[in-house]
Design a protein around this motif. Structure first.
Motif, PDB file in Angstrom:
ATOM      1  N   GLU A 155     -32.847 -15.882 -25.911  1.00 19.00           N
ATOM      2  CA  GLU A 155     -32.846 -15.710 -24.456  1.00 19.00           C
ATOM      3  C   GLU A 155     -31.603 -14.939 -24.069  1.00 19.00           C
ATOM      4  OE1 GLU A 155     -32.749 -19.302 -22.076  1.00 19.00           O
ATOM      5  OE2 GLU A 155     -32.155 -18.124 -20.337  1.00 19.00           O
ATOM      6  N   VAL A 156     -31.776 -13.980 -23.191  1.00 18.46           N
ATOM      7  CA  VAL A 156     -30.612 -13.315 -22.625  1.00 18.46           C
ATOM      8  C   VAL A 156     -30.801 -13.269 -21.110  1.00 18.46           C
ATOM      9  CG1 VAL A 156     -31.566 -11.019 -23.177  1.00 18.46           C
ATOM     10  CG2 VAL A 156     -29.148 -11.242 -22.638  1.00 18.46           C
ATOM     11  N   PRO A 162     -24.296  -8.652 -19.522  1.00 19.82           N
ATOM     12  CA  PRO A 162     -23.365  -8.449 -18.405  1.00 19.82           C
ATOM     13  C   PRO A 162     -24.022  -7.802 -17.183  1.00 19.82           C
ATOM     14  CG  PRO A 162     -22.837  -7.009 -20.284  1.00 19.82           C
ATOM     15  CD  PRO A 162     -23.913  -7.927 -20.736  1.00 19.82           C
ATOM     16  N   MET A 163     -25.053  -6.980 -17.414  1.00 19.77           N
ATOM     17  CA  MET A 163     -25.725  -6.333 -16.286  1.00 19.77           C
ATOM     18  C   MET A 163     -26.676  -7.303 -15.589  1.00 19.77           C
ATOM     19  SD  MET A 163     -24.611  -3.211 -16.135  1.00 19.77           S
ATOM     20  CE  MET A 163     -25.791  -2.290 -15.174  1.00 19.77           C
ATOM     21  N   CYS A 211     -32.369  -0.828 -26.369  1.00 16.67           N
ATOM     22  CA  CYS A 211     -32.246  -1.432 -25.034  1.00 16.67           C
ATOM     23  C   CYS A 211     -31.203  -0.691 -24.225  1.00 16.67           C
ATOM     24  CB  CYS A 211     -31.907  -2.912 -25.143  1.00 16.67           C
ATOM     25  SG  CYS A 211     -30.372  -3.255 -25.986  1.00 16.67           S
ATOM     26  N   SER A 212     -31.359  -0.725 -22.916  1.00 14.89           N
ATOM     27  CA  SER A 212     -30.336  -0.163 -22.044  1.00 14.89           C
ATOM     28  C   SER A 212     -30.464  -0.776 -20.660  1.00 14.89           C
ATOM     29  CB  SER A 212     -30.433   1.367 -21.979  1.00 14.89           C
ATOM     30  OG  SER A 212     -31.385   1.786 -21.036  1.00 14.89           O
ATOM     31  N   GLY A 266     -17.897  -7.498  -8.282  1.00 11.52           N
ATOM     32  CA  GLY A 266     -17.736  -7.501  -9.736  1.00 11.52           C
ATOM     33  C   GLY A 266     -18.917  -6.930 -10.480  1.00 11.52           C
ATOM     34  N   LEU A 267     -19.678  -6.048  -9.814  1.00  7.08           N
ATOM     35  CA  LEU A 267     -20.869  -5.495 -10.461  1.00  7.08           C
ATOM     36  C   LEU A 267     -20.531  -4.224 -11.224  1.00  7.08           C
ATOM     37  CD1 LEU A 267     -23.455  -5.873  -7.558  1.00  7.08           C
ATOM     38  CD2 LEU A 267     -23.014  -7.439  -9.459  1.00  7.08           C
ATOM     39  N   LEU A 268     -21.074  -4.142 -12.422  1.00 10.37           N
ATOM     40  CA  LEU A 268     -20.902  -2.939 -13.219  1.00 10.37           C
ATOM     41  C   LEU A 268     -21.902  -1.900 -12.715  1.00 10.37           C
ATOM     42  CD1 LEU A 268     -20.926  -4.745 -16.663  1.00 10.37           C
ATOM     43  CD2 LEU A 268     -18.911  -3.915 -15.434  1.00 10.37           C
ATOM     44  N   ALA A 269     -21.478  -0.659 -12.655  1.00 11.76           N
ATOM     45  CA  ALA A 269     -22.375   0.377 -12.144  1.00 11.76           C
ATOM     46  C   ALA A 269     -22.172   1.684 -12.879  1.00 11.76           C
ATOM     47  CB  ALA A 269     -22.114   0.583 -10.664  1.00 11.76           C
TER      48      ALA A 269
END
Ligand code: FES
Ligand SMILES: [Fe+2]
Length: 412
Positions: A138-139, A163-164, A265-266, A243-246
């Protein structure tokens, strides 16, 4: 022709030779080299929140039971009784304390262990007859299975997706709706169509209003560049505060896959068009915020894993797509809409506002794929050239696929 000869007909930079979409031996090799080797998205952990909750995922001839055990962890088993082979569970989803085979009532625990087998000799070694396990991971609320004896390393999914996806709260979501489609097209045609937006202007009137990726580099005007820069600027500070990665908003479709590095995956987050805070018909929110989000404007989070999953998520809802091949010319597709676990239909969201954006866009795509399959079926079909500026991801997807088929463990 042999499989090796059929594969040798492939010309990079082109769509595939006809046989690679139709031939039963090629299809069988795909099942072995791709579908029984890679990690398959099966479903959502929020579908089976309590011990005993389960669902089935059927891939080719295999039926896999995904279940939450007494201790609350996920397990997956081949749904095949160790007595004389009956399917143990037949409901597509449900809840059970024990898994009882309907034929002679051999009874298994949720962890797959054989507990009772009345009528068998007392000396039977029950520990040798548990349900066969399937690898499961599970992720961030997404459940993946591998049918391989020695599965591929799952670490890339953990590193890239976790993390995304974490702030989206898919593990704290509820299924608002799921739609199953039987699309009369080869699974590769479905992916090829997903990997380009060359067709978006003509085929997706709703999608193009919300998204920049319909503009390929060759279509960039000063005005479009200004809009993309403004959207990136508008978003950056708000996303950083959460704190969102973009990834920066950019023209064209995000690059995936990467055949040379064998990436499967991406994930990326990009800004939506001004006025759209979510992928709904009018751009306005259609459900309460999900996950850790504090601000509705989180752009669009995109994730994909080969060979069978993609997701489009907004601040208020997420839509996942699961592909399953069902024959050379048939793909079973499940599209699932998720909202915050606390949200209630009628009070916090309405399906007629939540569904249309991705229902229309998905169904437009399935129709495209079926038309392509009909054309490929024709003897007149021959591979056509891909646009380097618009179909670079289609090219990568086909290179990735051919690589898997030619480098599989089974000799050609
Ligand atoms: S086949 Fe399952 S108990 Fe006999
Ligand atoms: Fe499309």
């Amino acid at each position: 022709m042999t499989v090796r000869e059929l594969l040798s007909l492939y010309q990079p930079g082109h769509s595939l030779p006809r046989a690679l979409y139709l031939d039963p031996e090629i299809y069988q090799r795909e099942l072995d080299a791709i579908w029984r080797r890679g990690w398959l998205f099966a479903g959502h952990s929020c579908e089976i929140p309590r011990p005993g909750d389960y669902f089935l995922y059927e891939v080719d001839t295999d039926s896999i039971l995904v279940v939450r055990t007494e201790s609350g962890v996920l397990a997956a088993h081949h749904n095949v009784c160790r007595h004389r082979g009956s399917l143990v569970v037949t409901a597509k989803a449900g809840r059970a304390r024990r898994l009882v085979c309907p034929y002679h009532q051999w009874t298994y625990g949720l962890d797959g262990a054989l507990l009772t087998c009345r009528g068998m000799p007392a000396g039977l070694d029950k520990s040798a007859y548990g349900l066969k396990p399937v690898h499961v991971r599970e992720v961030a609320g997404l459940i993946f299975l591998s049918l391989a004896d020695a599965p591929l390393d799952f670490a890339p999914a953990q590193q890239v997706l976790e993390p995304m996806a974490r702030p989206q709260g898919l593990d704290r979501a509820r299924i608002a709706h799921a739609a199953d489609y039987a699309v009369q097209a080869n699974w590769k045609i479905v992916w090829e169509n997903n990997r380009e937006c060359y067709h978006c202007n003509a085929c997706h009137p709703q999608y193009v209003k919300a998204n920049f990726d319909r503009y390929d580099a060759d279509q960039l005007s000063a005005e479009v560049e200004r809009q993309i820069a403004a959207a990136t600027e508008r978003s950056r500070a708000r996303w950083e505060a959460q704190g969102l990665l973009a990834a920066p908003a950019h023209a064209g479709l995000y690059r995936f896959p990467d055949a040379a590095h064998n990436l499967w995956c991406s994930a990326n987050r990009t800004a939506l068009v001004e006025g759209y805070v979510t992928e709904s018909l009018d751009g306005r929110p259609v459900a309460p915020l999900m996950g850790d989000y504090a601000d509705a404007d989180v752009g669009t989070l995109r994730m994909r894993t080969l060979p069978n999953f993609w997701c489009h998520a907004s601040g208020d809802h997420a839509v996942t797509t699961r592909l399953t091949p069902a024959g050379p010319r048939l793909t079973s597709i499940r599209v699932t809409w998720l909202v915050n676990a606390e949200a209630r239909e009628g009070r916090d969201y309405a399906l007629d506002a939540l569904l249309p954006f991705w229902q229309l866009t998905s169904e437009q795509d399935w129709e495209i794929c079926e038309r392509v399959q009909r054309g490929v079926d024709s003897r007149a079909y021959q591979p056509g050239p891909l646009s380097p500026g618009k179909e670079y991801n289609v090219d990568e997807f086909l290179r990735w696929t051919i690589h898997q088929l030619t480098h599989s463990a089974a000799p050609l």
